[in-house]
Design an enzyme around this catalytic site. Structure first.
Site, short mmCIF file in Angstrom:
data_model
loop_
_atom_site.label_atom_id
_atom_site.label_comp_id
_atom_site.label_asym_id
_atom_site.label_seq_id
_atom_site.Cartn_x
_atom_site.Cartn_y
_atom_site.Cartn_z
N CYS A 60 7.08 20.27 32.16
CA CYS A 60 6.34 19.43 31.77
C CYS A 60 7.72 18.16 32.33
CB CYS A 60 6.38 18.94 29.74
SG CYS A 60 5.49 17.29 29.58
N CYS A 78 2.46 15.77 37.59
CA CYS A 78 2.25 16.09 35.88
C CYS A 78 2.47 17.94 35.84
CB CYS A 78 1.31 15.81 35.57
SG CYS A 78 0.66 16.81 33.36
#
Length: 282
Positions: free
Chosen positions: A76, A186
């Site tokens: 992440c 991302c």
């Protein structure tokens, strides 16, 4: 080969985006057993405070270590940007983070204009500011927060009119500025590759760092004497929220039909340690 080397690697994301990294790890390191945890109850992280992200990430990763994980991959970008220094300070296992692939993007770009699509939290972080200062060179870098994309992807929506509308709004200014390379900043965004190609055609080379992260993990495990051997166990999938989206995404991405388990990793007031460390540079 020690028993410890056969322990699983924990792969953590705020939601389902880290499955793109898990896929790369399985391809690069087929002997490694994996435990994937989606903190879906608290997703998305991208617009939460740095203190909250640091505290929540530490809490989840402590839980993964308690489950016996020999190493952790923070799949992440937002959690890495805000909390990787917290984890390396507090945990006794190797911690691998992810970051936007700005260095390979700069090396790839011929027009010398690079786009970065990431969460607001990642783009505002000190970690990204240092990366930008050190890696951009003679490139013009256009950074764009991907507002609204993660919740759509979490629902399995990667190519709807709503997704395409958002992507057009985010990508068109980059295309107008002659960008030829786009950093997927991302881990959710690799699921949007087809939609991005529909909008940009072959004008943008997409940079996804999943395989680079997997190779870094392999080197780290080897250096620590923690490389597994033989046949990996079937990956375990866990979520703090609804397990059905996780199961559906695993089926779509990996071609498997796992039974994901719901787990409870409780909330608590922000710890003084996490609040303090969240404000420190890595």
């Amino acid at each position: 080969m020690t028993t410890r080397a056969q322990a699983p690697v924990g792969v953590f994301d705020s939601g389902l985006g880290g499955l793109s990294v898990l896929r790369a790890i399985r391809a690069e390191l087929p002997a490694e057993s994996l435990l994937y945890l989606a903190d879906s109850r608290h997703a998305p992280y991208g617009e939460k405070s740095p203190e909250y992200i640091a505290d929540r990430t530490l809490r989840v990763c402590e839980w993964l270590v308690d489950q016996g994980c020999k190493a952790l991959v923070i799949a992440c970008n937002t959690a890495t940007a805000q909390a990787v220094h917290v984890l390396r300070e507090k945990l006794a296992v190797p911690v691998i983070g992810v970051e936007p692939g700005l260095k390979p993007a700069v090396a790839t770009s011929k027009s010398r204009v690079v786009g970065v699509l990431a969460t607001e939290s990642t783009l505002r972080s000190e970690k990204f500011a240092r990366l930008l200062a050190g890696a951009s060179g003679d490139c013009k870098v256009l950074s764009q927060p991907g507002y609204g994309l993660v919740p759509l992807i979490e629902r399995g929506d990667t190519h709807s009119p709503a997704v395409l509308e958002l992507l057009r709004a985010y990508l068109q200014p980059m295309l107008d500025a002659n960008a030829d390379t786009l950093v997927l900043g991302c881990t959710h965004y690799p699921f949007l590759e087809d939609a991005i190609h529909e909008i940009a055609g072959d004008r943008l080379t997409l940079i996804d760092t999943g395989h680079a992260v997997a190779r870094h993990l392999g080197r780290t495990l080897a250096a620590a004497g923690l490389q597994a051997s033989g046949q990996a166990a079937t990956p375990c999938f866990m979520s703090t929220g609804d397990v059905l989206p996780l199961q559906a995404m695993v089926a779509a991405l990996l071609g498997e039909a796992p039974m994901a388990q719901r787990v409870d990793i409780g909330d608590a007031p922000l710890s003084p340690v996490a609040v303090s460390l969240a404000s420190q540079p890595e």
